[in-house]
Design an enzyme around this catalytic site. Structure first.
Site, PDB file in Angstrom:
ATOM      1  CG  ASP A  30      -2.061   0.973   1.114  1.00  0.00           C
ATOM      2  OD1 ASP A  30      -3.220   0.526   1.026  1.00  0.00           O
ATOM      3  OD2 ASP A  30      -1.798   2.197   1.111  1.00  0.00           O
ATOM      4  CG  ASN A  85     -12.062  -0.902   4.162  1.00  0.00           C
ATOM      5  OD1 ASN A  85     -12.413  -1.412   5.228  1.00  0.00           O
ATOM      6  ND2 ASN A  85     -10.902  -0.278   4.023  1.00  0.00           N
ATOM      7  N   GLY A  91     -15.705   2.435   4.097  1.00  0.00           N
ATOM      8  CA  GLY A  91     -14.379   3.040   3.983  1.00  0.00           C
ATOM      9  C   GLY A  91     -13.648   2.729   2.693  1.00  0.00           C
ATOM     10  CD  GLN A  92     -14.765  -0.438  -2.515  1.00  0.00           C
ATOM     11  OE1 GLN A  92     -15.917  -0.733  -2.156  1.00  0.00           O
ATOM     12  NE2 GLN A  92     -14.213  -0.936  -3.603  1.00  0.00           N
ATOM     13  CB  SER A  93     -10.714   5.381  -0.882  1.00  0.00           C
ATOM     14  OG  SER A  93      -9.561   4.600  -0.755  1.00  0.00           O
ATOM     15  CG  HIS A  98      -8.691  -2.892  -2.309  1.00  0.00           C
ATOM     16  ND1 HIS A  98      -9.635  -2.177  -3.029  1.00  0.00           N
ATOM     17  CD2 HIS A  98      -8.547  -2.221  -1.138  1.00  0.00           C
ATOM     18  CE1 HIS A  98     -10.025  -1.131  -2.332  1.00  0.00           C
ATOM     19  NE2 HIS A  98      -9.380  -1.136  -1.169  1.00  0.00           N
ATOM     20  CG  LEU A  99      -7.849  -9.435   1.812  1.00  0.00           C
ATOM     21  CD1 LEU A  99      -8.464 -10.830   1.694  1.00  0.00           C
ATOM     22  CD2 LEU A  99      -6.419  -9.544   2.304  1.00  0.00           C
ATOM     23  CG  HIS A 100      -6.822  -3.029   3.208  1.00  0.00           C
ATOM     24  ND1 HIS A 100      -6.094  -1.881   2.992  1.00  0.00           N
ATOM     25  CD2 HIS A 100      -8.055  -2.781   2.699  1.00  0.00           C
ATOM     26  CE1 HIS A 100      -6.853  -0.967   2.393  1.00  0.00           C
ATOM     27  NE2 HIS A 100      -8.054  -1.494   2.196  1.00  0.00           N
TER      28      HIS A 100
HETATM   29  P1  5GP Z   1      -9.717   1.344   0.559  1.00  0.00           P
HETATM   30  O1  5GP Z   1      -9.816   2.630   1.343  1.00  0.00           O
HETATM   31  O2  5GP Z   1     -10.406   1.475  -0.777  1.00  0.00           O
HETATM   32  O3  5GP Z   1     -10.129   0.131   1.323  1.00  0.00           O
HETATM   33  O4  5GP Z   1      -8.172   1.131   0.298  1.00  0.00           O
HETATM   34  C1  5GP Z   1      -7.498   1.676  -0.799  1.00  0.00           C
HETATM   35  C2  5GP Z   1      -6.042   1.630  -0.469  1.00  0.00           C
HETATM   36  O5  5GP Z   1      -5.324   1.792  -1.660  1.00  0.00           O
HETATM   37  C3  5GP Z   1      -5.580   2.728   0.503  1.00  0.00           C
HETATM   38  O6  5GP Z   1      -5.006   2.104   1.648  1.00  0.00           O
HETATM   39  C4  5GP Z   1      -4.581   3.520  -0.322  1.00  0.00           C
HETATM   40  O7  5GP Z   1      -3.486   3.949   0.455  1.00  0.00           O
HETATM   41  C5  5GP Z   1      -4.169   2.535  -1.396  1.00  0.00           C
HETATM   42  N1  5GP Z   1      -3.800   3.128  -2.664  1.00  0.00           N
HETATM   43  C6  5GP Z   1      -4.481   4.079  -3.374  1.00  0.00           C
HETATM   44  N2  5GP Z   1      -3.859   4.348  -4.542  1.00  0.00           N
HETATM   45  C7  5GP Z   1      -2.761   3.545  -4.570  1.00  0.00           C
HETATM   46  C8  5GP Z   1      -1.709   3.382  -5.529  1.00  0.00           C
HETATM   47  O8  5GP Z   1      -1.669   4.020  -6.604  1.00  0.00           O
HETATM   48  N3  5GP Z   1      -0.746   2.487  -5.230  1.00  0.00           N
HETATM   49  C9  5GP Z   1      -0.761   1.756  -4.078  1.00  0.00           C
HETATM   50  N4  5GP Z   1       0.259   0.896  -3.891  1.00  0.00           N
HETATM   51  N5  5GP Z   1      -1.732   1.890  -3.157  1.00  0.00           N
HETATM   52  C10 5GP Z   1      -2.722   2.769  -3.395  1.00  0.00           C
END
Ligand code: 5GP
Ligand code: ZN
Length: 112
Positions: A30, A85, A91-93, A98-100
């Site tokens: 990330d 998320n 909290g999905q952005s 994707h799985l964290h």
């Molecule tokens: P979400 O908030 O959707 O669950 O998680 C999205 C994640 O993607 C965030 O933790 C953010 O830091 C990560 N992220 C967003 N854009 C990029 C990118 O271009 N490269 C990488 N490696 N991570 C990204």
């Protein structure tokens, strides 16, 4: 999806160091890590969120990839967390499933 950042990472359009890759999944670190280990595991195929998945092989592949990565990095000893998320309040952005995989510190519970 042509304008999806995670599709571009998965297909190599945006060069990335993959922690893991197989025919259907990739994993990478990330860009804004929330823990010493913060890896994102994604299907190469675009799904907008967990809610868009109807093929159970996506779940088995996503989870088994994450567990394999955790094992390869030796994360079982101290533990790790897997998070997906979904949607605005979830909290999905980034709108590509994707799985964290988080580890390396005491992550606490419950989440904020
Ligand atoms: P979400 O908030 O959707 O669950 O998680 C999205 C994640 O993607 C965030 O933790 C953010 O830091 C990560 N992220 C967003 N854009 C990029 C990118 O271009 N490269 C990488 N490696 N991570 C990204
Ligand atoms: Zn995508």
């Amino acid at each position: 999806m042509s304008d999806c950042i995670f599709c571009k990472i998965a297909n190599g359009e945006i060069p990335s160091d993959f922690v893991y890759e197989d025919d259907n999944f990739v994993a990478f670190r990330d860009v804004n890590p929330q823990a010493p280990v913060h890896i994102l595991v994604i299907p190469k195929k675009h799904y907008a969120s967990s809610a868009a998945v109807s093929d159970n092989s996506v779940w088995s592949g996503l989870m088994s990839s994450a567990v394999k990565i955790a094992r390869d990095l030796g994360l079982e000893k101290n533990g790790y967390r897997m998070v997906i998320n979904t949607g605005e309040q979830g909290g999905q952005s980034v709108p590509h499933l994707h799985l964290h995989l988080l580890a390396g510190r005491n992550l606490g519970w419950p989440p904020g």
